[in-house]
Write an enzyme that holds these catalytic residues in place. Structure first.
Site, short mmCIF file in Angstrom:
data_model
loop_
_atom_site.label_atom_id
_atom_site.label_comp_id
_atom_site.label_asym_id
_atom_site.label_seq_id
_atom_site.Cartn_x
_atom_site.Cartn_y
_atom_site.Cartn_z
CB SER A 8 -1.02 0.24 1.05
OG SER A 8 -1.18 1.37 1.37
CG HIS A 33 -3.98 -1.60 -2.01
ND1 HIS A 33 -4.72 -2.31 -2.56
CD2 HIS A 33 -4.60 -0.97 -0.72
CE1 HIS A 33 -5.81 -1.88 -1.92
NE2 HIS A 33 -5.46 -1.15 -0.23
CG ASP A 35 -5.71 2.12 0.52
OD1 ASP A 35 -6.40 1.44 0.28
OD2 ASP A 35 -4.28 2.00 1.48
CG MET A 37 -8.64 6.72 1.96
SD MET A 37 -8.10 6.92 3.72
CE MET A 37 -6.66 6.59 3.38
CG HIS A 66 -9.60 -0.10 -0.88
ND1 HIS A 66 -8.83 0.00 0.38
CD2 HIS A 66 -10.41 0.14 -1.03
CE1 HIS A 66 -9.62 0.11 1.47
NE2 HIS A 66 -11.04 -0.10 0.79
CG MET A 68 -11.01 2.94 1.30
SD MET A 68 -10.22 3.34 2.64
CE MET A 68 -8.37 3.40 1.93
CG MET A 137 -11.77 -2.90 5.00
SD MET A 137 -10.40 -2.16 3.99
CE MET A 137 -9.23 -1.36 5.18
CG ASP A 175 -5.77 -2.17 2.71
OD1 ASP A 175 -4.69 -2.05 4.14
OD2 ASP A 175 -6.17 -1.44 2.73
#
Length: 223
Positions: A8, A33, A35, A37, A66, A68, A137, A175
């Site tokens: 990540s 990976h 993330d 957000m 990913h 979010m 998660m 994760d």
């Protein structure tokens, strides 16, 4: 089913991001990976399309994006254009989850669903045949460096059993709080795609990747 490592980049040094991604990739990482957000679905704000477009140039590893974010279907086409290979959306963030999964597949990408620690595995029953991967998660989303939540091990087992009962080959990703101590336990429970942030990017990246990959090659997995 292969065990795959997905470092990540949230834990990377952003002043050396491209270099550190290349180092992790060359050391044996399988995915990168990413993330994303939005400050609404989770409290933090991370990064978006321009950064992904920029780092797409430094590696040919698969980008595991990913999201979010609230109502992620609004952004699927843009993330596809930026270079995503797989998009993960949260079941809790989608008003029409089945529609969003089809949007992702329509872009030629793999589609995945994430569930938070308090969300039951049963929420996935109606979409399990539509997904390429499920992300369980193992911490509450939004921040790096959190402690692994023990109760998520049971959810990994439940999901693996659910997939096997349907005869479905399913990637199960975890994760949050993954390190040399927790990694064997999630593998034994049935996970096979491992997200690790601090355990990869803090310290010697090459040595860290090799340690994690060694565990992934030697632990008897529950699938």
């Amino acid at each position: 089913m292969m065990n795959l490592l997905a470092p990540s980049i949230l834990a990377a040094d952003f002043s050396r991001l491209g270099e550190q991604i290349q180092t992790a990739a060359q050391a044996g990482a399988d995915y990168i990976h990413i993330d994303v957000m939005d400050g609404m679905f989770v409290p933090s704000i991370s990064f978006g399309m321009p950064l992904i477009s920029s780092i797409r140039k430094v590696t040919d590893k698969k980008f595991d994006v990913h999201l979010m974010v609230e109502e992620p279907g609004r952004y699927v086409e843009e993330f596809a254009r930026c270079g995503a290979d797989m998009i993960t959306v949260h079941a809790e963030a989608c008003r029409h989850l089945d529609r969003v999964l089809h949007q992702i597949h329509d872009q030629g990408l793999k589609a995945a669903v994430a569930i938070n620690p308090a969300t039951p595995v049963s929420m996935l029953e109606c979409v399990l045949d539509e997904v390429d991967m499920v992300l369980i998660m193992t911490v509450n989303p939004g921040f790096g460096g959190q402690k692994f939540i023990e109760s998520t091990l049971c959810k990994i087992r439940q999901l693996r059993n659910m997939a096997q009962a349907r005869g479905k080959t399913l990637d199960i990703q975890v994760d949050g709080g993954i390190n040399e101590e927790t990694l064997p336990r999630v593998l034994e429970a049935g996970a096979n795609v491992i997200v690790a942030g601090s355990a990869v990017f803090k310290g010697d990246i090459v040595a860290n990747v090799r340690k994690l990959k060694n565990v992934m090659e030697t632990v008897t997995c529950g699938h």
